[in-house]
Design an enzyme around this catalytic site. Structure first.
Site, mmCIF file in Angstrom:
data_model
loop_
_atom_site.group_PDB
_atom_site.id
_atom_site.type_symbol
_atom_site.label_atom_id
_atom_site.label_comp_id
_atom_site.label_asym_id
_atom_site.label_seq_id
_atom_site.Cartn_x
_atom_site.Cartn_y
_atom_site.Cartn_z
ATOM 1 N N THR A 97 -48.437 29.829 -142.907
ATOM 2 C CA THR A 97 -49.020 29.910 -144.249
ATOM 3 C C THR A 97 -48.887 28.560 -144.941
ATOM 4 O O THR A 97 -47.881 27.869 -144.782
ATOM 5 C CB THR A 97 -48.391 31.042 -145.100
ATOM 6 O OG1 THR A 97 -48.844 30.921 -146.454
ATOM 7 C CG2 THR A 97 -46.882 31.031 -145.081
ATOM 8 N N HIS B 282 -52.430 41.616 -149.257
ATOM 9 C CA HIS B 282 -53.826 41.403 -149.663
ATOM 10 C C HIS B 282 -54.775 42.463 -149.133
ATOM 11 O O HIS B 282 -55.982 42.243 -149.083
ATOM 12 C CB HIS B 282 -54.281 40.005 -149.211
ATOM 13 C CG HIS B 282 -53.555 38.886 -149.900
ATOM 14 N ND1 HIS B 282 -53.537 37.595 -149.441
ATOM 15 C CD2 HIS B 282 -52.804 38.885 -151.031
ATOM 16 C CE1 HIS B 282 -52.797 36.842 -150.257
ATOM 17 N NE2 HIS B 282 -52.346 37.600 -151.217
ATOM 18 N N CYS C 88 -65.586 54.871 -158.322
ATOM 19 C CA CYS C 88 -64.733 56.067 -158.312
ATOM 20 C C CYS C 88 -63.503 55.881 -157.425
ATOM 21 O O CYS C 88 -62.686 56.787 -157.314
ATOM 22 C CB CYS C 88 -65.529 57.289 -157.861
ATOM 23 S SG CYS C 88 -65.906 57.291 -156.100
ATOM 24 N N CYS D 194 -64.863 52.444 -153.107
ATOM 25 C CA CYS D 194 -65.939 52.403 -154.089
ATOM 26 C C CYS D 194 -65.432 51.717 -155.352
ATOM 27 O O CYS D 194 -64.329 52.007 -155.815
ATOM 28 C CB CYS D 194 -66.393 53.829 -154.398
ATOM 29 S SG CYS D 194 -67.497 53.897 -155.815
ATOM 30 N N ASP E 4 -56.293 41.057 -141.518
ATOM 31 C CA ASP E 4 -56.950 41.329 -140.235
ATOM 32 C C ASP E 4 -56.369 42.508 -139.452
ATOM 33 O O ASP E 4 -56.921 42.920 -138.433
ATOM 34 C CB ASP E 4 -56.955 40.061 -139.353
ATOM 35 C CG ASP E 4 -55.563 39.495 -139.094
ATOM 36 O OD1 ASP E 4 -54.582 40.256 -139.063
ATOM 37 O OD2 ASP E 4 -55.470 38.260 -138.905
ATOM 38 N N CYS F 284 -71.855 54.272 -152.574
ATOM 39 C CA CYS F 284 -71.066 55.511 -152.540
ATOM 40 C C CYS F 284 -71.916 56.684 -153.029
ATOM 41 O O CYS F 284 -72.923 56.492 -153.708
ATOM 42 C CB CYS F 284 -69.856 55.307 -153.443
ATOM 43 S SG CYS F 284 -68.817 56.746 -153.683
ATOM 44 N N ASN G 240 -44.879 26.229 -138.441
ATOM 45 C CA ASN G 240 -46.242 25.807 -138.762
ATOM 46 C C ASN G 240 -46.626 24.645 -137.848
ATOM 47 O O ASN G 240 -45.749 23.938 -137.354
ATOM 48 C CB ASN G 240 -46.332 25.373 -140.239
ATOM 49 C CG ASN G 240 -47.754 25.461 -140.791
ATOM 50 O OD1 ASN G 240 -48.685 24.883 -140.237
ATOM 51 N ND2 ASN G 240 -47.914 26.198 -141.881
HETATM 52 P P1 NAD Z 1 -54.204 29.023 -145.087
HETATM 53 O O1 NAD Z 1 -55.528 28.975 -144.403
HETATM 54 O O2 NAD Z 1 -54.075 28.459 -146.447
HETATM 55 O O3 NAD Z 1 -53.105 28.266 -144.201
HETATM 56 C C1 NAD Z 1 -52.951 28.494 -142.829
HETATM 57 C C2 NAD Z 1 -51.700 27.766 -142.379
HETATM 58 O O4 NAD Z 1 -51.503 28.066 -141.003
HETATM 59 C C3 NAD Z 1 -51.778 26.242 -142.505
HETATM 60 O O5 NAD Z 1 -50.595 25.759 -143.110
HETATM 61 C C4 NAD Z 1 -51.879 25.770 -141.042
HETATM 62 O O6 NAD Z 1 -51.261 24.526 -140.837
HETATM 63 C C5 NAD Z 1 -51.159 26.872 -140.325
HETATM 64 N N1 NAD Z 1 -51.517 27.076 -138.918
HETATM 65 C C6 NAD Z 1 -52.737 26.950 -138.330
HETATM 66 N N2 NAD Z 1 -52.669 27.281 -137.042
HETATM 67 C C7 NAD Z 1 -51.384 27.649 -136.791
HETATM 68 C C8 NAD Z 1 -50.685 28.098 -135.634
HETATM 69 N N3 NAD Z 1 -51.309 28.261 -134.466
HETATM 70 N N4 NAD Z 1 -49.362 28.373 -135.756
HETATM 71 C C9 NAD Z 1 -48.707 28.207 -136.932
HETATM 72 N N5 NAD Z 1 -49.327 27.785 -138.058
HETATM 73 C C10 NAD Z 1 -50.642 27.508 -137.981
HETATM 74 O O7 NAD Z 1 -53.763 30.543 -145.037
HETATM 75 P P2 NAD Z 1 -52.750 31.386 -145.931
HETATM 76 O O8 NAD Z 1 -51.561 30.573 -146.269
HETATM 77 O O9 NAD Z 1 -52.604 32.671 -145.246
HETATM 78 O O10 NAD Z 1 -53.476 31.653 -147.336
HETATM 79 C C11 NAD Z 1 -54.828 31.766 -147.555
HETATM 80 C C12 NAD Z 1 -55.379 33.152 -147.879
HETATM 81 O O11 NAD Z 1 -56.381 33.401 -146.919
HETATM 82 C C13 NAD Z 1 -54.483 34.341 -147.773
HETATM 83 O O12 NAD Z 1 -54.506 34.954 -149.000
HETATM 84 C C14 NAD Z 1 -55.102 35.296 -146.731
HETATM 85 O O13 NAD Z 1 -55.268 36.595 -147.270
HETATM 86 C C15 NAD Z 1 -56.459 34.743 -146.483
HETATM 87 N N6 NAD Z 1 -56.928 34.715 -145.070
HETATM 88 C C16 NAD Z 1 -56.577 35.685 -144.167
HETATM 89 C C17 NAD Z 1 -57.003 35.588 -142.833
HETATM 90 C C18 NAD Z 1 -56.598 36.672 -141.851
HETATM 91 O O14 NAD Z 1 -56.421 37.815 -142.236
HETATM 92 N N7 NAD Z 1 -56.419 36.327 -140.560
HETATM 93 C C19 NAD Z 1 -57.771 34.503 -142.416
HETATM 94 C C20 NAD Z 1 -58.119 33.529 -143.368
HETATM 95 C C21 NAD Z 1 -57.670 33.639 -144.678
HETATM 96 ZN ZN ZN Z 2 -67.853 56.230 -155.749
#
Ligand code: NAD
Ligand code: ZN
Length: 247
Positions: free
Chosen positions: A190, A121, A132, A129, A106, A150, A215
């Site tokens: 996470t 990620h 290319c 693209c 994000d 593209c 968490n």
């Molecule tokens: P996940 O959704 O598997 O886990 C999220 C974790 O955050 C959970 O353990 C939950 O209990 C905890 N959580 C929720 N609210 C919280 C808070 N306010 N404070 C602290 N902890 C909190 O996410 P993940 O482990 O990042 O893995 C899933 C995949 O999803 C990743 O590969 C990621 O790239 C992708 N993803 C990214 C986004 C983003 O960029 N914001 C959003 C959704 C998923």
């Molecule tokens: Zn291209």
């Protein structure tokens, strides 16, 4: 509620050269209003992210996958970094040896002021693209409901790592090197399930780091961690900064 141990306070306030590594996941952005994959998300809740975030889905239904990403981008463009993100940006300013690794796509860490971010990620705001590999920061048609094409004729996709794809190898290597040398490792918001990112805290602890998890609920990592700070990262991190003299 959480209480920060004396050991952690001593580690963080002892020397500004202490090696600190932080791994964040979707939870750190939850308080900004970015839904985690485990959360529900209206119209899109009938799809599993795994079904949309992969190359086969994109090839067989590019417009569906594209509109899911456009929807996620709209959410991200409207939200602001929260106090969890800004605390980590501050930590980077205060500590001489600090590495931030994120699984999030994000871009909120950078918007909060973090400068060195290892984005495992990718970043949802960039595109490339599939044929290319030309990078597109600005899309040919920003409002497009269907996946743009593209100039070479290839489809343009978000520059994120999809399920089944390799992570950017140099970034991953830097992340592992940082984890191996960490004195304190934080795993924040996470579920610690998605590898290889999920091995980072384990490797750090095996190599001697003090492992802290932040968490709102327990995860597979909780019992293994040296310290579990239960609560939303937007509340735990500002307190931690204050109590460790880093605010
Ligand atoms: P996940 O959704 O598997 O886990 C999220 C974790 O955050 C959970 O353990 C939950 O209990 C905890 N959580 C929720 N609210 C919280 C808070 N306010 N404070 C602290 N902890 C909190 O996410 P993940 O482990 O990042 O893995 C899933 C995949 O999803 C990743 O590969 C990621 O790239 C992708 N993803 C990214 C986004 C983003 O960029 N914001 C959003 C959704 C998923
Ligand atoms: Zn291209």
């Amino acid at each position: 509620m959480f209480s920060i141990s004396r050991e952690l306070k001593t580690l963080l306030s002892g020397s500004p050269a202490v090696r600190v590594v932080v791994l964040t996941g979707a939870g750190i952005s939850a308080e900004s209003g970015v839904p985690t994959f485990r959360g529900t998300d209206g119209l899109w809740s009938k799809f599993k992210p795994e079904e949309l975030a992969n190359v086969d889905a994109f090839m067989s239904n590019p417009d569906l996958v594209w509109s899911w990403y456009q929807h996620r981008r709209e959410i991200i463009n409207k939200v602001q970094p929260n106090e969890g993100h800004t605390s980590l940006a501050r930590m980077e300013e205060k500590l001489a040896d600090f590495t931030l690794i994120t699984q999030n796509v994000d871009g909120l860490h950078r918007r909060a002021g973090s400068r060195n971010v290892l984005e495992l990620h990718g970043n949802i705001l960039y595109n490339k693209c599939i044929k290319c590999s030309k990078m597109y920061q600005t899309l040919p048609d920003e409002e497009a409901k269907s996946a743009p094409v593209c100039e070479c004729g290839g489809r343009i996709r978000p520059d994120v790592v999809w399920f089944g794809e390799m992570l950017p190898q140099q970034i991953l290597q830097s992340a592992f090197r940082a984890a191996e040398n960490a004195a304190v490792f934080f795993s924040i918001g996470t579920s610690a399930l998605v590898h290889p990112a999920a091995s980072l805290p384990v490797i750090a602890k095996q190599r001697g780091a003090y492992l802290v998890e932040i968490n709102v609920e327990t995860t597979v990592l909780t019992d293994y961690a040296d310290e579990f700070l239960e609560g939303p990262s937007g509340e735990v991190l500002p307190s931690l900064m204050k109590e460790c003299g880093l605010a």
